[in-house]
Design a protein around this motif. Structure first.
Motif, PDB file in Angstrom:
ATOM      1  N   LYS A  91       0.890  -1.307  -0.160  1.00 59.01           N
ATOM      2  CA  LYS A  91       0.134   0.105   0.014  1.00 59.01           C
ATOM      3  C   LYS A  91       1.010   1.248   0.151  1.00 59.01           C
ATOM      4  O   LYS A  91       1.768   1.362   1.035  1.00 59.01           O
ATOM      5  CB  LYS A  91      -0.853  -0.087   1.422  1.00 59.01           C
ATOM      6  N   VAL A  92       0.773   2.101  -0.805  1.00 55.38           N
ATOM      7  CA  VAL A  92       1.517   3.235  -1.246  1.00 55.38           C
ATOM      8  C   VAL A  92       0.724   4.578  -1.105  1.00 55.38           C
ATOM      9  O   VAL A  92      -0.419   4.882  -1.683  1.00 55.38           O
ATOM     10  CB  VAL A  92       2.278   3.384  -2.463  1.00 55.38           C
ATOM     11  N   LEU A  93       1.142   5.636  -0.214  1.00 53.44           N
ATOM     12  CA  LEU A  93       0.433   6.722  -0.174  1.00 53.44           C
ATOM     13  C   LEU A  93       0.431   7.414  -1.607  1.00 53.44           C
ATOM     14  O   LEU A  93       1.793   7.500  -2.383  1.00 53.44           O
ATOM     15  CB  LEU A  93       1.040   7.722   0.927  1.00 53.44           C
ATOM     16  N   ARG A  94      -0.519   8.294  -1.923  1.00 55.32           N
ATOM     17  CA  ARG A  94      -0.536   9.143  -3.239  1.00 55.32           C
ATOM     18  C   ARG A  94       0.510   9.841  -3.122  1.00 55.32           C
ATOM     19  O   ARG A  94       0.805  10.913  -1.870  1.00 55.32           O
ATOM     20  CB  ARG A  94      -2.058   9.770  -3.421  1.00 55.32           C
ATOM     21  N   PRO A  95       1.233  10.653  -4.167  1.00 52.61           N
ATOM     22  CA  PRO A  95       2.245  11.524  -4.101  1.00 52.61           C
ATOM     23  C   PRO A  95       1.670  12.810  -3.749  1.00 52.61           C
ATOM     24  O   PRO A  95       0.743  13.246  -4.386  1.00 52.61           O
ATOM     25  CB  PRO A  95       3.044  11.456  -5.356  1.00 52.61           C
TER      26      PRO A  95
END
Length: 550
Positions: A152-156
């Motif tokens: 899971k990756v936070l939006r830039p």
């Protein structure tokens, strides 16, 4: 953000409200008076929009306004004590699905957060997103030992965008608070604060990982609920790596039936899991809609749920947890006087509330429900109605109770989707009774004593000194909040009573601590000796308890 810089965005909000014929919000709230003059510049809403109910039009407008407004709508949907049911039902359908950002950016974020090339971290990293939402998106990956995971990756730049949108929400909330005719009921600034807190929590993926770990420990057996494992060496505040799990959404009835699972058994298990999370563990999944609650199709003999997305979790202060449990028991048993007493005793209502009037109001709300078959009674709906009624008696509704109310609605919805005939009352009542028996039993109290014993032993040598100082302060008039010493020592009988209270209190405390010491230091001894000490301590307290003068 200055009002001038906000003007174009406020103009856009007004335009979308008008587009979806939400003019009553504009007119009734007097929020955008200067912009009402330019309505003619906007095209009329299509016929299909004009024919929609107000809740559906509001949902479409929030979707068009963007993800942060969708979050605000999701929070508002939980406030059924404040907004009409038709609007709440529509807002509950809001989903913050948004187009994914490029997988190359996700790869770069992972490498920056974990300080290593993706090829070093994972054997395989799929740049095509599995799922995408307003805050983060998820990618499939494989570890070097062959285990499947999701990343899971936070939006830039999401933190900057959220800060900007929260500024706008604060401005709109302030305008609504000032001008909306029902601002005291809707409390727009409180709603904005809830959105801000929710988003702040969701921006910290390490916090989400910690929540997943705790929930996994609480259901370590994995029999009823499975929680994916967190890979902490591949997780930071901006990246979260979890074990990949497989199942279907809890509302995919066709797939569940095709797998041969017992939906009735599964529905009952879902209700039990809710009460165990809330009242046994005091840690519950607060975003339990079907997309986050899956069913494991591989467990036919013992069907189970799989939990996903741990960004929004809830817990209650210990006192609220107890009072809420007792309220549920009283509700199950239709003891309306008890419900009224509990609301006041918990401090949720002013002490000067007339209990007979509150009891009558509770009875008025509840009795119509009990004319239906129990399988058709919604506990969540009844709780919402009670909250609405209690607001007339100056109910102080805590945010954590609102979160619990939302979760109860979600769980009941899932349960009835799986089994429309489920008798939630029959399932919930014995579970709650069992949990309360275990939680507030003598054995649980002794465990608590054993846990606190080191602290008490540390303080024990100072107790006589503290008692002496307190008595000296009372006698000298330095301390008046306990009692006026001139009244306390006015007669010889009162002085004797004071000495008896002190002596019996010290003796009772010594016996209780002694029983706890025996229980803690010699657990293999027969329990009769510690129990005798505890009983003697309670008798000493009873003997020393001050008598009222006739």
């Amino acid at each position: 953000m200055t009002p001038l810089r906000l003007a174009p965005r406020l103009f856009r909000v007004a335009a979308i409200l008008i587009k979806y014929q939400l003019d009553e919000l504009v007119d009734g709230a007097h929020l955008l008076g200067p912009l009402k003059a330019v309505r003619l510049l906007f095209p009329r809403a299509p016929a299909e929009v004009r024919g929609l109910p107000r809740g559906a039009r509001l949902r479409l407008a929030l979707n068009e306004l963007g993800p942060i407004f969708v979050k605000a709508g999701q929070v508002l949907s939980t406030r059924r004590d404040l907004i009409p049911a038709d609007v709440a039902d529509e807002l509950a359908l809001l989903q913050d699905q948004v187009p994914p950002f490029p997988g190359t950016e996700a790869r770069a974020i992972v490498e920056r957060e974990l300080k290593a090339p993706v090829t070093t971290l994972y054997a395989r990293f799929d740049e095509q997103a599995l799922a995408s939402a307003s805050i983060a998106q998820v990618h499939a990956a494989t570890l070097h030992d062959g285990r499947e995971v999701v990343v899971k990756v936070l939006r830039p730049g999401i933190d900057r965008r959220i800060a900007r949108d929260i500024d706008l929400l604060h401005t709109l909330g302030s305008l609504a608070q000032r001008w909306h005719p029902n601002a005291d009921k809707i409390r727009p600034l409180d709603v904005v604060a809830e959105v801000e807190k929710m988003l702040s929590n969701e921006l910290d993926l390490q916090r989400e990982g910690a929540s997943a770990s705790l929930l996994r420990r609480n259901f370590a057996s994995g029999i009823d609920l499975y929680v994916p494992e967190v890979h902490w060496d591949l997780s930071t505040q901006g990246v979260l790596t979890l074990e990949r799990v497989h199942g279907v959404s809890a509302d995919d009835i066709a797939a569940i039936d095709a797998a041969g699972l017992d939906r009735k058994r599964l529905a009952e298990k879902g209700v039990r899991l809710f009460y165990e999370q809330v009242f046994r563990d005091n840690f519950f999944h607060a975003d339990a809609h079907p997309g986050n609650i899956w069913v494991d199709l591989g467990r036919i003999d013992e069907p189970r749920f799989i939990a996903l997305d741990f960004g929004i979790m809830g817990s209650l202060p210990e006192a609220d947890q107890y009072w809420l449990a007792e309220n549920f028991i009283a509700l199950f048993e239709r003891d309306y006087a008890r419900i009224a007493q509990l609301h006041v005793a918990a401090g949720w209502m002013p002490a000067n509330v007339r209990l007979d009037e509150l009891e009558a109001e509770v009875r008025t709300v509840c009795e119509p429900y009990f004319t239906r078959p129990l399988s058709q009674i919604s506990i969540a709906e009844l709780v919402v109605k009670l909250f609405q009624t209690a607001r007339r008696f100056e109910l102080t509704l805590q945010p954590q109770l609102i979160l619990l109310q939302k979760t109860l609605l979600n769980i009941e919805g899932v349960g009835r989707m799986l089994d429309p005939e489920i008798d939630i009352w029959a399932v919930a009542h014995p579970v709650l009774r069992r949990i309360l028996r275990e939680r507030y039993s003598v054995r649980a109290a002794l465990r608590d004593v054993r846990r606190r014993l080191p602290e008490w032993m540390h303080m024990a040598p100072r107790v006589p000194e503290l008692v002496r100082d307190a008595l000296r302060q009372v006698a000298s008039g330095e301390r008046r909040e306990v009692a006026d010493p001139r009244v306390l020592l006015q007669t010889r009988d009162t002085a004797r009573q004071l000495h008896r209270v002190l002596a019996c209190g010290l003796l009772g405390a010594a016996l209780l601590v002694g029983g706890a010491v025996l229980f803690a230091l010699a657990p293999r001894l027969h329990a009769s000796l510690p129990a005798a000490c505890v009983a003697a301590g309670l008798v000493a307290f009873a003997v020393g308890w001050p008598r009222r003068s006739s």
